[in-house]
Scaffold this motif. Sequence first.
Motif, PDB file in Angstrom:
ATOM      1  N   ARG A   9       0.752  -1.177  -0.139  1.00  0.00           N
ATOM      2  CA  ARG A   9       0.178   0.165  -0.155  1.00  0.00           C
ATOM      3  C   ARG A   9       0.939   1.108   0.002  1.00  0.00           C
ATOM      4  O   ARG A   9       2.016   1.291   0.835  1.00  0.00           O
ATOM      5  CB  ARG A   9      -1.152  -0.002   1.398  1.00  0.00           C
ATOM      6  N   MET A  10       0.680   2.091  -0.890  1.00  0.00           N
ATOM      7  CA  MET A  10       1.262   3.408  -0.805  1.00  0.00           C
ATOM      8  C   MET A  10       0.696   4.364   0.421  1.00  0.00           C
ATOM      9  O   MET A  10      -0.521   4.340   0.838  1.00  0.00           O
ATOM     10  CB  MET A  10       0.947   4.268  -2.284  1.00  0.00           C
ATOM     11  N   PRO A  12      -0.343   8.147   1.773  1.00  0.00           N
ATOM     12  CA  PRO A  12      -1.022   9.300   1.332  1.00  0.00           C
ATOM     13  C   PRO A  12       0.007  10.211   0.377  1.00  0.00           C
ATOM     14  O   PRO A  12      -0.296  10.793  -0.676  1.00  0.00           O
ATOM     15  CB  PRO A  12      -1.446   9.841   2.330  1.00  0.00           C
ATOM     16  N   GLU A  14       2.957   9.183  -1.115  1.00  0.00           N
ATOM     17  CA  GLU A  14       3.125   8.388  -2.126  1.00  0.00           C
ATOM     18  C   GLU A  14       1.970   8.494  -3.334  1.00  0.00           C
ATOM     19  O   GLU A  14       2.193   8.604  -4.493  1.00  0.00           O
ATOM     20  CB  GLU A  14       3.522   6.937  -1.935  1.00  0.00           C
ATOM     21  N   VAL A  15       0.770   8.166  -2.738  1.00  0.00           N
ATOM     22  CA  VAL A  15      -0.131   8.525  -3.576  1.00  0.00           C
ATOM     23  C   VAL A  15      -0.170  10.031  -4.329  1.00  0.00           C
ATOM     24  O   VAL A  15      -0.454   9.885  -5.714  1.00  0.00           O
ATOM     25  CB  VAL A  15      -1.550   8.239  -2.828  1.00  0.00           C
ATOM     26  N   LEU A  19       0.145  10.294  -8.382  1.00  0.00           N
ATOM     27  CA  LEU A  19      -0.918  11.159  -9.251  1.00  0.00           C
ATOM     28  C   LEU A  19      -0.470  12.149  -9.891  1.00  0.00           C
ATOM     29  O   LEU A  19      -0.703  12.732 -11.093  1.00  0.00           O
ATOM     30  CB  LEU A  19      -1.997  11.381  -8.251  1.00  0.00           C
ATOM     31  N   GLU A  75      -2.494   3.800 -13.305  1.00  0.00           N
ATOM     32  CA  GLU A  75      -1.467   2.719 -13.359  1.00  0.00           C
ATOM     33  C   GLU A  75      -0.364   2.813 -14.079  1.00  0.00           C
ATOM     34  O   GLU A  75      -0.179   3.584 -15.007  1.00  0.00           O
ATOM     35  CB  GLU A  75      -2.191   1.626 -13.486  1.00  0.00           C
ATOM     36  N   ARG A  84       2.356  -0.356 -10.212  1.00  0.00           N
ATOM     37  CA  ARG A  84       1.830   0.578  -9.266  1.00  0.00           C
ATOM     38  C   ARG A  84       0.438   1.189  -9.580  1.00  0.00           C
ATOM     39  O   ARG A  84       0.197   1.150 -10.845  1.00  0.00           O
ATOM     40  CB  ARG A  84       3.022   1.582  -9.396  1.00  0.00           C
ATOM     41  N   VAL A  86      -3.182   3.601  -8.442  1.00  0.00           N
ATOM     42  CA  VAL A  86      -4.150   4.271  -7.477  1.00  0.00           C
ATOM     43  C   VAL A  86      -5.550   4.028  -8.077  1.00  0.00           C
ATOM     44  O   VAL A  86      -5.728   4.489  -9.211  1.00  0.00           O
ATOM     45  CB  VAL A  86      -3.829   5.537  -7.084  1.00  0.00           C
ATOM     46  N   VAL A 149     -10.070   5.321  -1.498  1.00  0.00           N
ATOM     47  CA  VAL A 149      -8.634   5.390  -2.362  1.00  0.00           C
ATOM     48  C   VAL A 149      -8.018   3.866  -1.989  1.00  0.00           C
ATOM     49  O   VAL A 149      -7.665   3.819  -0.979  1.00  0.00           O
ATOM     50  CB  VAL A 149      -7.720   6.458  -2.286  1.00  0.00           C
ATOM     51  N   SER A 151      -4.372   1.703  -3.199  1.00  0.00           N
ATOM     52  CA  SER A 151      -3.163   1.977  -3.932  1.00  0.00           C
ATOM     53  C   SER A 151      -2.348   0.631  -3.658  1.00  0.00           C
ATOM     54  O   SER A 151      -2.609  -0.170  -2.686  1.00  0.00           O
ATOM     55  CB  SER A 151      -2.353   3.222  -3.491  1.00  0.00           C
ATOM     56  N   ASP A 153       1.903  -0.734  -4.763  1.00  0.00           N
ATOM     57  CA  ASP A 153       3.198  -0.544  -5.334  1.00  0.00           C
ATOM     58  C   ASP A 153       4.046  -1.685  -5.250  1.00  0.00           C
ATOM     59  O   ASP A 153       4.603  -1.810  -4.270  1.00  0.00           O
ATOM     60  CB  ASP A 153       3.894   0.595  -4.860  1.00  0.00           C
TER      61      ASP A 153
END
Length: 157
Positions: A9-10, A12, A14-15, A19, A75, A84, A86, A149, A151, A153
Amino acid sequence: MASKREKIRMSPEEVADFLDASYKVQVATVGKDGEPHLVTMFYALLDGRIAFTTYHSSQKVLNLRRNPVMTCLVEDGVQYGELRGVALYGRGLVIEDREPLLKVGAVVGSRMAGLPVPRIGDPVDPEFAAGLEQAMAKRVLIVMEPDRVVSWDHRKA
C-alpha cells in the motif's frame, strides 16, 4: 506481521506524488442500463484531485448527470514486480465554471500539444490562451471527489 496487501500500500504522500507524476486516467461511469462506460483521459490535479475536461454532451457527462458514481484508475508498470496503481472510488462532479476549466485545460492542452506543461494557475502564452478559450467553449470540467482510495506498489514487496 503485516499482510502483503499492507506492505504494498502507498502512503498518502506516495499516492499524491504518483498522481502528480502521471497524466492518464482510466475513468469509469455508469451507463443508462447499468453497464460500465470506460474511457482513458488526460488529467491534471486541481487542488489534489483528478480533473479533466470533456465535451458537455459526452457519454461520461450524460452518465454523471444521471448518476455521479465514478471510479478512476491511474496505473504504471510492465512487469508484475513493477506494478503501481491508485484506484479512486467516489463521485464525478460536473463543473461548468470557466476559471477552473481553463486552468485544467491549459495543463492538459499543453501536454497534448507537446508544449512545456504549466502547473495549475501558471500563466500561459497569450496565443495559446486564445486557442484554449475556443477549444474549451463546448467543454465542461470533471473533478473526481473520492470517498475511498486503494493503492499498490509491487516494487515494495
